[in-house]
Design an enzyme around this catalytic site. Sequence first.
Site, mmCIF file in Angstrom:
data_model
loop_
_atom_site.group_PDB
_atom_site.id
_atom_site.type_symbol
_atom_site.label_atom_id
_atom_site.label_comp_id
_atom_site.label_asym_id
_atom_site.label_seq_id
_atom_site.Cartn_x
_atom_site.Cartn_y
_atom_site.Cartn_z
ATOM 1 N N ARG A 113 4.193 -13.211 9.630
ATOM 2 C CA ARG A 113 4.918 -12.002 9.228
ATOM 3 C C ARG A 113 6.134 -11.803 9.829
ATOM 4 O O ARG A 113 6.278 -12.716 11.200
ATOM 5 C CB ARG A 113 4.008 -10.892 9.628
ATOM 6 C CG ARG A 113 3.688 -10.690 10.918
ATOM 7 C CD ARG A 113 3.166 -9.296 11.622
ATOM 8 N NE ARG A 113 1.903 -9.169 10.785
ATOM 9 C CZ ARG A 113 1.882 -7.743 9.993
ATOM 10 N NH1 ARG A 113 2.871 -7.004 10.040
ATOM 11 N NH2 ARG A 113 0.668 -7.497 9.298
ATOM 12 N N LYS A 172 2.990 0.585 10.521
ATOM 13 C CA LYS A 172 2.854 1.815 9.887
ATOM 14 C C LYS A 172 2.466 3.035 10.506
ATOM 15 O O LYS A 172 3.118 4.220 10.527
ATOM 16 C CB LYS A 172 2.328 1.736 8.227
ATOM 17 C CG LYS A 172 3.314 0.938 7.362
ATOM 18 C CD LYS A 172 2.573 1.206 6.097
ATOM 19 C CE LYS A 172 3.136 0.353 4.742
ATOM 20 N NZ LYS A 172 2.575 0.497 3.692
ATOM 21 N N GLU A 188 0.885 -1.126 0.154
ATOM 22 C CA GLU A 188 -0.119 -0.128 -0.050
ATOM 23 C C GLU A 188 1.032 1.126 -0.073
ATOM 24 O O GLU A 188 1.802 1.434 0.958
ATOM 25 C CB GLU A 188 -0.785 -0.124 1.113
ATOM 26 C CG GLU A 188 -1.623 -1.182 1.443
ATOM 27 C CD GLU A 188 -2.441 -1.259 2.640
ATOM 28 O OE1 GLU A 188 -3.315 -0.306 3.096
ATOM 29 O OE2 GLU A 188 -2.088 -2.066 3.308
#
Length: 560
Positions: free
Chosen positions: A262, A272, A35
């Site tokens: 992850r 983020k 993204e």
Amino acid sequence: MTEESKSLNFIEQIIEDDLTNGLSKDKLRFRFPPEPNGFLHIGHAKAICLNFGLGEEYNAPVNLRFDDTNPEKEEQAYVDAIKKDVEWLGFQWDKECYTSDYFQQLYDWAVQLIKEGKAYIDTQNSEEIASQKGTPTTPGTNSPQRDRSVEENLEMFEKMKNGEFPEGHCVLRAKIDMASPNMHMRDPIMYRIMHKDHHRTGSDWKMYPMYDWAHGQSDYMEQISHSFCTLEFEVHRPLYDWYLDQVYDSETVRNKQREFARLNLNYTVMSKRKLLQLVEDEIVNGWDDPRMPTISGLRRRGYTPKSIRNFANTVGVAKRENIIDVALLEFNIREDLNKIATRVMGVLDPVKLVITNYPEGEEEWLTATNNPEDENSGTHQVPFSRELFIEREDFKEEANKKFFRLTLGKEVRLKNAYIIKGEDVVKDEEGNITEIHCTYDPDSRSGSGTEASKRRVKGTLHWVSQKHAVPAEVRLYDRLFTDEAPDGHKEQSFKDFVNPDSLEVITAYVEPYLKEAKIGDRFQFQRKGYFCVDNDSTEENLVFNRTVTLKDSWAKKQKK
């Protein structure tokens, strides 16, 4: 089972099984779908290495697709930064794609679902919709607008598209099953109204697709064979497949989503949103601050692409979440820099050393090996003179037998130079040592082949000639947080654990060879650590960042 098949990770095994079951190898295609709402971090680097690594392993194309479905948070600057990071890591994508490339097709498919009675407009607010969702153990209840007519749904959807409704007025929902045990299947939202200009499509669209609707369909349009996501998307997989069922053509490749754990790293945060807080609250100096776990921050700190790829390969891919010790990342950069970094001398906390029996006004140039790990690295010249700088911590007036550095009456070797003996000190009014006086053995020059040069002394010190020394700003970076899991405390903010000593800026003195250093060049300051020339460096003002110490000094601190 062969040795080769034993070494496969579970992701590779999935691909091998698909190939065995009839998928043609030329149909393999992977993707990395970031993204563009922030800078990539070390966790993304793992995903990059996984997907592009599979592309290299199977000689298959890999797309770089920007999931740009939220214009409120996305910027072209993030797109540019992400592309730079992927290229810097050493990978090249086949096609540069954007979810926004598919907005029209996604819209057309949504219209198709409305016509088939599989999607509807809901004007309830978010609280009302949430209250009807139920719980994981109790079914939800149908929206009172679930059976709105196809004609009305189409008309309202067109108005959503044209911006005739204000934000929050309504959403488009898929009509699936409000009693499904999977909460994501309970009539998920497909579109929401946003009157925000998009960084690529401008003001063309007044509504934007949700991630779950856009993700699998984008994979399908690009004919991605395997869509690898992190574990939190495992519960989204049934929805991924349901959406795909609505548009799938049996003549095409059917993409599949599979999940892996992850990367979680201790002593940092990987969200983020939290990284953005650090930037906005000016706790760090931007996304590329060398203390940040961003790829751009690691690059500026002096990390190499190879060290990060090696780290990702060492961590591997797993099905279960775990915490990786940041010491493993530091180990990988030490391993790489040890092989490639030129050895130089820089004194970080200088004290003056005077060789009283060295001729005044005389100087000589000594030969220094650039890297003993690389026989082809060559040499460079280092100036030597009567007055030098050494590290203040390398001298004690009185010391025990375990202190192998300079003290009065004992000998040490100056790196690439001579053996010296401590003789006397000069102190200021407060008793601080301002000069150390010593004598040298003129026959003991390193590499001269004399008997004196072969004498063994226990300590070797780095130094710089005072006359030739170049002042440099040195930024000593340490871990940004003092706690292993800064965002793991319910009662405290992760910012409460910011390390107040994560950055110390000093003026050091370095050998003149470094005057020619360029931004990004990496060096080992002998006995002190690995350093990189910072972006702020100029010909007039050299700036170095400490990438990592020579040894894991943090482990020693923790033991204390």
